[in-house]
Enzyme design. Structure first.
Site, PDB file in Angstrom:
ATOM      1  N   ARG A 104       0.843  -1.190   0.000  1.00  0.00           N
ATOM      2  CA  ARG A 104       0.000   0.000   0.000  1.00  0.00           C
ATOM      3  C   ARG A 104       0.882   1.244   0.000  1.00  0.00           C
ATOM      4  NH1 ARG A 104      -4.737   0.516   3.824  1.00  0.00           N
ATOM      5  NH2 ARG A 104      -3.208   0.347   5.494  1.00  0.00           N
ATOM      6  N   LYS A 163       4.571 -10.977   9.438  1.00  0.00           N
ATOM      7  CA  LYS A 163       3.784 -10.819   8.207  1.00  0.00           C
ATOM      8  C   LYS A 163       4.103 -11.946   7.225  1.00  0.00           C
ATOM      9  CE  LYS A 163       2.460  -7.217   5.001  1.00  0.00           C
ATOM     10  NZ  LYS A 163       2.008  -5.843   4.966  1.00  0.00           N
ATOM     11  N   ARG A 189      -1.642  -0.759  14.304  1.00  0.00           N
ATOM     12  CA  ARG A 189      -0.464  -1.342  14.964  1.00  0.00           C
ATOM     13  C   ARG A 189      -0.837  -1.835  16.356  1.00  0.00           C
ATOM     14  NH1 ARG A 189       1.002  -1.285  10.689  1.00  0.00           N
ATOM     15  NH2 ARG A 189       2.615  -0.093   9.643  1.00  0.00           N
TER      16      ARG A 189
HETATM   17  P1  ATP Z   1       0.003  -0.708   6.927  1.00  0.00           P
HETATM   18  O1  ATP Z   1      -0.671  -1.371   8.070  1.00  0.00           O
HETATM   19  O2  ATP Z   1       0.452   0.671   7.166  1.00  0.00           O
HETATM   20  O3  ATP Z   1      -0.722  -0.875   5.633  1.00  0.00           O
HETATM   21  P2  ATP Z   1       1.692  -2.694   6.080  1.00  0.00           P
HETATM   22  O4  ATP Z   1       2.620  -3.519   6.840  1.00  0.00           O
HETATM   23  O5  ATP Z   1       0.445  -3.391   5.620  1.00  0.00           O
HETATM   24  O6  ATP Z   1       1.342  -1.453   6.861  1.00  0.00           O
HETATM   25  P3  ATP Z   1       2.186  -2.004   3.412  1.00  0.00           P
HETATM   26  O7  ATP Z   1       2.487  -0.687   2.895  1.00  0.00           O
HETATM   27  O8  ATP Z   1       0.829  -2.522   3.145  1.00  0.00           O
HETATM   28  O9  ATP Z   1       2.477  -2.034   4.929  1.00  0.00           O
HETATM   29  O10 ATP Z   1       3.227  -3.113   2.910  1.00  0.00           O
HETATM   30  C1  ATP Z   1       4.543  -2.882   2.626  1.00  0.00           C
HETATM   31  C2  ATP Z   1       5.387  -3.250   3.822  1.00  0.00           C
HETATM   32  O11 ATP Z   1       5.495  -4.674   3.865  1.00  0.00           O
HETATM   33  C3  ATP Z   1       6.807  -2.765   3.640  1.00  0.00           C
HETATM   34  O12 ATP Z   1       6.956  -1.534   4.277  1.00  0.00           O
HETATM   35  C4  ATP Z   1       7.640  -3.836   4.322  1.00  0.00           C
HETATM   36  O13 ATP Z   1       7.770  -3.537   5.685  1.00  0.00           O
HETATM   37  C5  ATP Z   1       6.793  -5.067   4.271  1.00  0.00           C
HETATM   38  N1  ATP Z   1       7.260  -6.069   3.290  1.00  0.00           N
HETATM   39  C6  ATP Z   1       7.812  -5.912   2.082  1.00  0.00           C
HETATM   40  N2  ATP Z   1       8.029  -7.078   1.472  1.00  0.00           N
HETATM   41  C7  ATP Z   1       7.594  -8.011   2.335  1.00  0.00           C
HETATM   42  C8  ATP Z   1       7.531  -9.409   2.284  1.00  0.00           C
HETATM   43  N3  ATP Z   1       7.921 -10.123   1.224  1.00  0.00           N
HETATM   44  N4  ATP Z   1       7.017 -10.031   3.366  1.00  0.00           N
HETATM   45  C9  ATP Z   1       6.574  -9.353   4.438  1.00  0.00           C
HETATM   46  N5  ATP Z   1       6.600  -8.037   4.538  1.00  0.00           N
HETATM   47  C10 ATP Z   1       7.103  -7.366   3.498  1.00  0.00           C
HETATM   48  C1  BTN Z   2       0.867  -5.254   1.620  1.00  0.00           C
HETATM   49  O1  BTN Z   2       1.571  -4.303   1.663  1.00  0.00           O
HETATM   50  O2  BTN Z   2       0.574  -5.869   2.626  1.00  0.00           O
HETATM   51  C2  BTN Z   2       0.358  -5.686   0.278  1.00  0.00           C
HETATM   52  C3  BTN Z   2       1.403  -6.396  -0.486  1.00  0.00           C
HETATM   53  C4  BTN Z   2       0.889  -6.895  -1.813  1.00  0.00           C
HETATM   54  C5  BTN Z   2       1.943  -7.557  -2.625  1.00  0.00           C
HETATM   55  C6  BTN Z   2       1.369  -8.191  -3.858  1.00  0.00           C
HETATM   56  S1  BTN Z   2       2.557  -9.226  -4.684  1.00  0.00           S
HETATM   57  C7  BTN Z   2       1.492  -9.369  -6.059  1.00  0.00           C
HETATM   58  C8  BTN Z   2       0.886  -7.993  -6.280  1.00  0.00           C
HETATM   59  N1  BTN Z   2       1.760  -7.177  -7.070  1.00  0.00           N
HETATM   60  C9  BTN Z   2       2.231  -6.133  -6.392  1.00  0.00           C
HETATM   61  O3  BTN Z   2       3.012  -5.275  -6.848  1.00  0.00           O
HETATM   62  N2  BTN Z   2       1.735  -6.131  -5.150  1.00  0.00           N
HETATM   63  C10 BTN Z   2       0.859  -7.250  -4.933  1.00  0.00           C
END
Ligand code: ATP
Ligand code: BTN
Length: 329
Positions: free
Chosen positions: A118, A188, A322
């Protein structure tokens, strides 16, 4: 791209240009060209003089035949593409969506060079170890009809993982799949990214992107700024093809139900799997923070917080949830 070459390399062993050429019935020069293409796609290849080329480790590649053999519901989609490397599977489906199509499509990729979370945050997407896919699913009643969609998708994945014996999987509002690792919030395991195009008050196209960690290694964790985990690290054995087919089957089932009935019938089950339910949390809004006790979601999929001023409901949007640490609050 010729999948036959990468299928040879999938065993993680060294293969010489000569051997690969004779197995595929093409010249060494043609093999070399294809290897260059793989390198240009950022696929991690090792080459050692006198030994040949190899992938850093053995991998189970996704394969449409194998996916179908494991029950992948290809009949639900007008097209199901399988790519070795894309910038983002969501970008790929968004460009199909912009043609205003009214069919369902999907794309799976072995890696992403610009996977997104996001608000444009990076989603780490190494080659052939995790799962990255996006589904294009048309909705006829505009943006209002998709409230709660990311929760429904999370539940489909949670159902699938549970069915496949993955332990302690929970959901975090609005778009996270977590595993309970004993930390306040959990680690996560995956995330969902929903994007829209089309007429927001009528027929719109929704792209649902799913990233799920199947094998997240120590070197990956250094690039992720929060706790993360992979299914393999939980001690589970699985086939990537079988797991993918099962997840997509559950996803189609839930999307079909959601399209006709919305989120309400899924509310109870989502709340039963809420990783933060009953816990002290903070909600980070664009210009303020609210603390409270997580009280599950309502029938619309809004997050409910028990705050000092009573029960309040919040829409997913530019907000982050969080868990509070012991010393906060
Ligand atoms: P929010 O609750 O603010 O949406 P979020 O954890 O869902 O926080 P996103 O922006 O949705 O955050 O997701 C991107 C975040 O996920 C990155 O900032 C990083 O910390 C984490 N991330 C990136 N790649 C991975 C992965 N493969 N597995 C787990 N976490 C990852
Ligand atoms: C999150 O931040 O929690 C959402 C992550 C979503 C990742 C998936 S991987 C397949 C698809 N392509 C992207 O670029 N993002 C989503």
């Amino acid at each position: 791209m010729n999948h036959a070459l990468i299928e040879i390399l999938a065993d993680g062993q060294f293969h010489s240009g000569e051997e690969m050429g004779s197995r595929l019935g093409i010249s060494r020069a043609a093999i070399w060209k294809q290897l260059q293409k793989l390198e240009a796609m950022n696929i991690p290849l090792h080459s050692v003089k006198g030994k040949g080329y190899r992938l850093p480790e053995a991998v189970e590649l996704l394969n449409l035949e194998s996916l179908k053999a494991h029950g992948f519901p290809s009949q639900k989609f007008t097209s199901s593409q399988l790519e070795l490397s894309v910038d983002s599977t969501n970008n790929r489906m968004m460009s199909v969506a912009e043609g205003n199509v009214s069919e369902r499509h999907m794309v799976l990729a072995e890696m992403q060079t610009a996977g997104r979370g996001r608000r444009g945050r990076q989603w780490l997407s190494p080659f052939a170890r995790n799962l990255y896919f996006s589904v294009l699913w048309p909705f006829s009643q505009g943006i209002a009809a998709i409230q709660g969609l990311s929760l429904a998708v999370g539940l489909a994945i949670q159902r699938s993982l549970k069915e496949q014996g993955v332990p302690h999987v929970g959901l975090k509002w609005p778009n996270d799949i977590l595993v309970n690792d004993g930390s306040a919030c959990g680690a996560k395991l995956g995330g969902i990214l929903i994007e829209l195009t089309g007429d927001m008050s009528d027929a719109c196209q929704v792209v649902i992107g799913v990233g799920l960690n199947l094998d997240i290694q120590a070197k990956d964790l250094t690039q992720i700024d929060q706790q993360a985990a992979g299914v393999k690290q939980l001690g589970c054995q699985f086939s990537r093809n079988a797991m993918t087919a099962n997840i997509v089957r559950h996803l189609c089932e839930v999307l079909e139900q959601f399209s006709s009935q919305g989120f309400a019938p899924l509310q109870q089950e989502w709340n039963d799997n809420d990783a933060l339910r009953g816990k002290p949390v903070k909600l980070i809004l664009p210009s303020s923070e609210i603390q409270g006790i997580c009280a599950g979601v309502n029938a619309k999929g809004e997050l409910q917080l028990q705050t000092a001023e009573g029960l309040k409901a919040f829409n997913a949007g530019e907000v982050s949830l969080r868990a509070l640490n012991e010393h906060e609050g």
